[in-house]
Design a protein around this motif. Structure first.
Motif, PDB file in Angstrom:
ATOM      1  N   ASP A  46       0.826  -1.206   0.000  1.00 55.36           N
ATOM      2  CA  ASP A  46       0.000   0.000   0.000  1.00 55.36           C
ATOM      3  C   ASP A  46       0.862   1.259   0.000  1.00 55.36           C
ATOM      4  N   THR A  50       1.010   4.068  -2.967  1.00 52.41           N
ATOM      5  CA  THR A  50       0.781   5.492  -2.720  1.00 52.41           C
ATOM      6  C   THR A  50       1.899   6.330  -3.347  1.00 52.41           C
ATOM      7  N   GLN A  53       1.591   6.289  -7.216  1.00 50.84           N
ATOM      8  CA  GLN A  53       0.602   7.221  -7.767  1.00 50.84           C
ATOM      9  C   GLN A  53       1.103   8.662  -7.733  1.00 50.84           C
TER      10      GLN A  53
END
Length: 259
Positions: A46, A50, A53
């Protein structure tokens, strides 16, 4: 090592592991470690997504800036050539350039335990003295402005290269971490849970069999004790009856004695 060997045997269609408490504790510990590793890898994935992106948005903005910077650099080069009476200044600049004034330094950044390479733009203005006197006769200001524009364009290119390298590194790391997470979630953890369920069932079945066996043994012992008590009672009753039926010395009559 024992748990790994048993998992390999089960995955290859081998026999089930022995159902005992030691094996159960081993697989429970392995299940705890796999669950903890799954949670940590999921958090890592995760965090990488993050950052991935954020890098994607930054790369798009940097590409647009690089395109505009190269366009401005080409336009400023055309202006400098026009200001230099139409002569091509590229050859003159190459002849005067002895040492590189712009270099690229490699460093690294850490994102969730992943080392990401970073390129840093380094400019040494003291090595530009050979080209600063270019165009003194005419067009010197325009040539210097062209040089500054190209320096900005090179800086943007280095930044774009750093972002794209980090983007590729993160993409490969996310794929590898996702494969590990999926392997733990859908293969390893269910297999360990299945083994624990099997061992628990086998141990429960053994406990029930042991309880039933002990119960039968106790019932047989009770029946044997009852039989022994009944036989003892019969013997005692027979002895009592025999004692009652025995002739008494008082009731009998002695024979006459003749002197």
């Amino acid at each position: 090592p024992l748990a790994n060997l048993l998992l390999v045997k089960m995955s290859s269609g081998g026999q089930r592991p022995p159902a005992n408490r030691m094996t159960l504790q081993t697989f429970k510990g392995r299940l705890g470690g796999a669950s903890k590793g799954f949670k940590l890898l999921k958090k890592k994935r995760d965090a990488l997504k993050t950052r991935f992106q954020a890098l994607l948005k930054e790369i798009v903005d940097t590409k647009l800036a690089v395109g505009q910077g190269l366009k401005d650099a080409s336009y400023s080069l055309a202006r400098s050539q026009w200001a230099n009476a139409g002569d091509d200044i590229t050859g003159t600049i190459v002849e005067r350039a002895k040492k590189p004034a712009v270099t690229c330094k490699l460093s690294s950044d850490n994102v969730a335990g992943v080392s990401i390479p970073i390129f840093k733009y380094m400019h040494d203005a003291t090595k530009d003295t050979s080209v600063q006197t270019l165009g003194i006769a005419h067009g010197g200001a325009v040539i210097n402005a062209c040089r500054e524009t190209y320096l900005k364009a090179v800086q943007q290119l280095v930044n774009l290269a750093s972002l794209q390298t980090a983007f590729k590194t993160l993409d490969e790391e996310i794929k590898m971490t996702s494969r590990r997470v999926n392997a733990l979630e859908y293969v390893l953890i269910p297999r360990i849970e299945d083994i624990i369920h099997y061992i628990t069932q086998e141990m429960d079945e053994e406990s029930r069999e042991e309880f039933f066996r002990v119960k039968k043994v106790v019932e047989k012992k009770k029946a044997k004790l009852e039989r022994e008590r009944a036989e003892l009672a019969k013997l005692e009753a027979a002895d009592t009856a025999a004692a009652i039926d025995a002739p008494s010395a008082l009731n009998g009559r002695d024979s006459d004695v003749i002197f």
